[in-house]
Design a protein around this motif. Sequence first.
Motif, PDB file in Angstrom:
ATOM      1  N   THR A  97       0.837  -1.189   0.000  1.00  0.00           N
ATOM      2  CA  THR A  97       0.000   0.000   0.000  1.00  0.00           C
ATOM      3  C   THR A  97       0.881   1.251   0.000  1.00  0.00           C
ATOM      4  OG1 THR A  97      -0.114  -0.001   2.421  1.00  0.00           O
ATOM      5  CG2 THR A  97      -1.803  -1.250   1.231  1.00  0.00           C
ATOM      6  N   GLU A  98       0.248   2.413  -0.147  1.00  0.00           N
ATOM      7  CA  GLU A  98       1.005   3.665  -0.143  1.00  0.00           C
ATOM      8  C   GLU A  98       1.710   3.876   1.191  1.00  0.00           C
ATOM      9  OE1 GLU A  98       1.659   5.880  -2.496  1.00  0.00           O
ATOM     10  OE2 GLU A  98       0.683   4.600  -3.971  1.00  0.00           O
ATOM     11  N   ALA A  99       1.048   3.506   2.278  1.00  0.00           N
ATOM     12  CA  ALA A  99       1.684   3.654   3.592  1.00  0.00           C
ATOM     13  C   ALA A  99       2.891   2.734   3.724  1.00  0.00           C
ATOM     14  CB  ALA A  99       0.670   3.367   4.695  1.00  0.00           C
ATOM     15  N   PHE A 234      15.026   0.229 -20.552  1.00  0.00           N
ATOM     16  CA  PHE A 234      15.076  -0.638 -21.727  1.00  0.00           C
ATOM     17  C   PHE A 234      13.778  -1.420 -21.924  1.00  0.00           C
ATOM     18  CE2 PHE A 234      19.809  -0.538 -20.884  1.00  0.00           C
ATOM     19  CZ  PHE A 234      20.064   0.338 -21.924  1.00  0.00           C
ATOM     20  N   THR A 235      13.134  -1.820 -20.842  1.00  0.00           N
ATOM     21  CA  THR A 235      11.918  -2.619 -20.954  1.00  0.00           C
ATOM     22  C   THR A 235      10.663  -1.769 -21.060  1.00  0.00           C
ATOM     23  OG1 THR A 235      11.762  -2.773 -18.535  1.00  0.00           O
ATOM     24  CG2 THR A 235      12.957  -4.529 -19.692  1.00  0.00           C
ATOM     25  N   GLY A 236      10.738  -0.502 -20.671  1.00  0.00           N
ATOM     26  CA  GLY A 236       9.559   0.351 -20.712  1.00  0.00           C
ATOM     27  C   GLY A 236       8.550   0.037 -19.637  1.00  0.00           C
ATOM     28  N   LYS A 237       8.982  -0.588 -18.542  1.00  0.00           N
ATOM     29  CA  LYS A 237       8.086  -0.945 -17.450  1.00  0.00           C
ATOM     30  C   LYS A 237       8.545  -0.250 -16.173  1.00  0.00           C
ATOM     31  CE  LYS A 237       7.141  -5.563 -19.328  1.00  0.00           C
ATOM     32  NZ  LYS A 237       7.187  -7.020 -19.052  1.00  0.00           N
ATOM     33  N   ASN A 238       7.653  -0.251 -15.192  1.00  0.00           N
ATOM     34  CA  ASN A 238       7.947   0.279 -13.862  1.00  0.00           C
ATOM     35  C   ASN A 238       8.382   1.742 -13.934  1.00  0.00           C
ATOM     36  OD1 ASN A 238       8.194   0.250 -11.090  1.00  0.00           O
ATOM     37  ND2 ASN A 238      10.284  -0.547 -11.111  1.00  0.00           N
ATOM     38  N   PHE A 239       7.597   2.546 -14.651  1.00  0.00           N
ATOM     39  CA  PHE A 239       7.887   3.974 -14.681  1.00  0.00           C
ATOM     40  C   PHE A 239       7.607   4.625 -13.333  1.00  0.00           C
ATOM     41  CE2 PHE A 239       7.147   3.767 -19.433  1.00  0.00           C
ATOM     42  CZ  PHE A 239       8.484   3.898 -19.714  1.00  0.00           C
ATOM     43  N   GLY A 240       6.586   4.115 -12.637  1.00  0.00           N
ATOM     44  CA  GLY A 240       6.237   4.714 -11.362  1.00  0.00           C
ATOM     45  C   GLY A 240       5.690   6.118 -11.539  1.00  0.00           C
ATOM     46  N   ASP A 393      10.804   8.664  -1.252  1.00  0.00           N
ATOM     47  CA  ASP A 393       9.437   8.786  -0.763  1.00  0.00           C
ATOM     48  C   ASP A 393       8.642   7.588  -1.260  1.00  0.00           C
ATOM     49  OD1 ASP A 393       9.019   9.331  -3.438  1.00  0.00           O
ATOM     50  OD2 ASP A 393       8.771  11.480  -3.153  1.00  0.00           O
ATOM     51  N   ALA A 394       7.337   7.627  -1.048  1.00  0.00           N
ATOM     52  CA  ALA A 394       6.498   6.487  -1.423  1.00  0.00           C
ATOM     53  C   ALA A 394       6.476   6.259  -2.925  1.00  0.00           C
ATOM     54  CB  ALA A 394       5.074   6.691  -0.898  1.00  0.00           C
ATOM     55  N   GLN A 395       6.648   7.313  -3.729  1.00  0.00           N
ATOM     56  CA  GLN A 395       6.625   7.162  -5.181  1.00  0.00           C
ATOM     57  C   GLN A 395       7.959   6.633  -5.711  1.00  0.00           C
ATOM     58  OE1 GLN A 395       3.924   7.459  -7.062  1.00  0.00           O
ATOM     59  NE2 GLN A 395       2.738   7.949  -5.221  1.00  0.00           N
ATOM     60  N   THR A 396       9.063   7.132  -5.185  1.00  0.00           N
ATOM     61  CA  THR A 396      10.365   6.652  -5.654  1.00  0.00           C
ATOM     62  C   THR A 396      10.640   5.225  -5.206  1.00  0.00           C
ATOM     63  OG1 THR A 396      11.444   7.586  -3.690  1.00  0.00           O
ATOM     64  CG2 THR A 396      11.300   8.987  -5.636  1.00  0.00           C
ATOM     65  N   ALA A 397      10.019   4.782  -4.100  1.00  0.00           N
ATOM     66  CA  ALA A 397      10.227   3.409  -3.641  1.00  0.00           C
ATOM     67  C   ALA A 397       9.684   2.388  -4.624  1.00  0.00           C
ATOM     68  CB  ALA A 397       9.583   3.211  -2.269  1.00  0.00           C
ATOM     69  N   LYS A 398       8.753   2.790  -5.483  1.00  0.00           N
ATOM     70  CA  LYS A 398       8.220   1.871  -6.487  1.00  0.00           C
ATOM     71  C   LYS A 398       9.189   1.679  -7.648  1.00  0.00           C
ATOM     72  CE  LYS A 398       3.503   3.397  -5.462  1.00  0.00           C
ATOM     73  NZ  LYS A 398       2.268   4.002  -6.008  1.00  0.00           N
ATOM     74  N   ARG A 399      10.128   2.600  -7.826  1.00  0.00           N
ATOM     75  CA  ARG A 399      11.049   2.545  -8.959  1.00  0.00           C
ATOM     76  C   ARG A 399      12.435   2.059  -8.578  1.00  0.00           C
ATOM     77  NH1 ARG A 399      11.796   8.047 -10.642  1.00  0.00           N
ATOM     78  NH2 ARG A 399      12.896   7.104 -12.380  1.00  0.00           N
TER      79      ARG A 399
END
Length: 433
Positions: A97-99, A234-240, A393-399
């Motif tokens: 989750t975001e938290a 290269f894969t074009g995935k996980n832009f976040g 932050d929560a957004q950069t942790a996805k990338r």
Amino acid sequence: MPRILPRLIEKIKSQASLGKWMPYPLLKARKKAKSLYKRVPPRPSFKYSSYPCSILLESGNPVVNAKDWVRHKTLPPTLSRPGSADASRADVPRQMTEAEFGWRANPYLRMMASPLRKCVATSRHLPSDLLIRLVGVSAPSSVLRRNGGAPQSVLTPDGLLHPKYTSRRRTGGGLYVLCCRRVIQKLARERFKNIASPGAVLHGRTEEHIAHLLRLRVVQEFELLAERLEHAMFTGKNFGGSNVILRRLTRDEWEMLKTSGTSPCENAVAVLVIPPINKDRITKQRPTGSMSPFPPQDELATKELPPTSTLLPLSLNSWSEELPTILPLLKVPLYNGVSAFPSRPQRVALHGILQRILRAERSLRRAHMKNPSSNASNPEKRKSSHAYVLFSDAQTAKRGDSASVARALWRLKMYDGEGWSLTQSITPTTYIP
């Protein structure tokens, strides 16, 4: 033997055109995570009036079937979105989750959540990220001959490098000391009698060896972050999200930082100043990057250098007035690259990895932006300085895992004595940003 060799040669020639036979598959299928979680029935009643007869005669009674009420943990959440799963299962894989992403992006929370271990210098239990693990290994034969053949073991640091680059020593025993250079200098022999033989010694350059491994861990974490961003490019995935993980401060921002003494960036966890390496005066060439685990010789020939890092408070505009005044101000460490990484080859390797991250960030941002022409206000379009800002932050942790880079940098800061309050007893500082 003379009769076997001709037949063996003919057999080899007859099978030369055939492909190699592999008895085992080269790629093993990844094992799926197994979950023991199941829905627990409602809490049963143990009153005799609730049953017409003995509770043992009831089907599914809690006495005979006590295992049905045992609780198990669910599967841990994943960073990426899991694939299709059977919805009828009790435990379905899920994404954070975001938290939870926000907790993962906090490097200091992850350091405090590391397993507790006892420090032999202070006899206190502290998180393992604040400690250094030492294990005993057998001394080489040359050392044994020099000491008259007496059995001897040498204490060496363990677990400082990333598991991708080296394996840990599973010796079954080890000691933990504070991540501080002064503690390593004052380690007494009786401190580690409980894990090693009576002849256990510390190598003369253990202090420099630990410092080099901590610096190398920072470079390794940056390289892993670069590989993850390049894979997404290269894969074009996980832009976040559109949040940037690493960027360079402009010259105006750098001058403002030096003038005001505050960090102008929100969600920043570190500011690192790494200028490009100049050419050698004699050879007229720049040194090549090195990520060797062995301490280089140029680390010992350094002159008096400024502190490894200083703490910069955030600007007053980013401070919330709703928070109570008893809380300390949030501060961001500013790392001096020359002091933190005195070895020129290691600094060259780090500078090259930072450039890889910036190139990947620019490519991902161009692919993510809907209107690339409207980027006149982009800070990178103006002249940049040699200061790099790391965000988490929560957004950069996805990338990417920029929090691990901040943890490695903070451990290097602690080892130089800048994260501890060394008074009568060695204790951690009360301030944690």
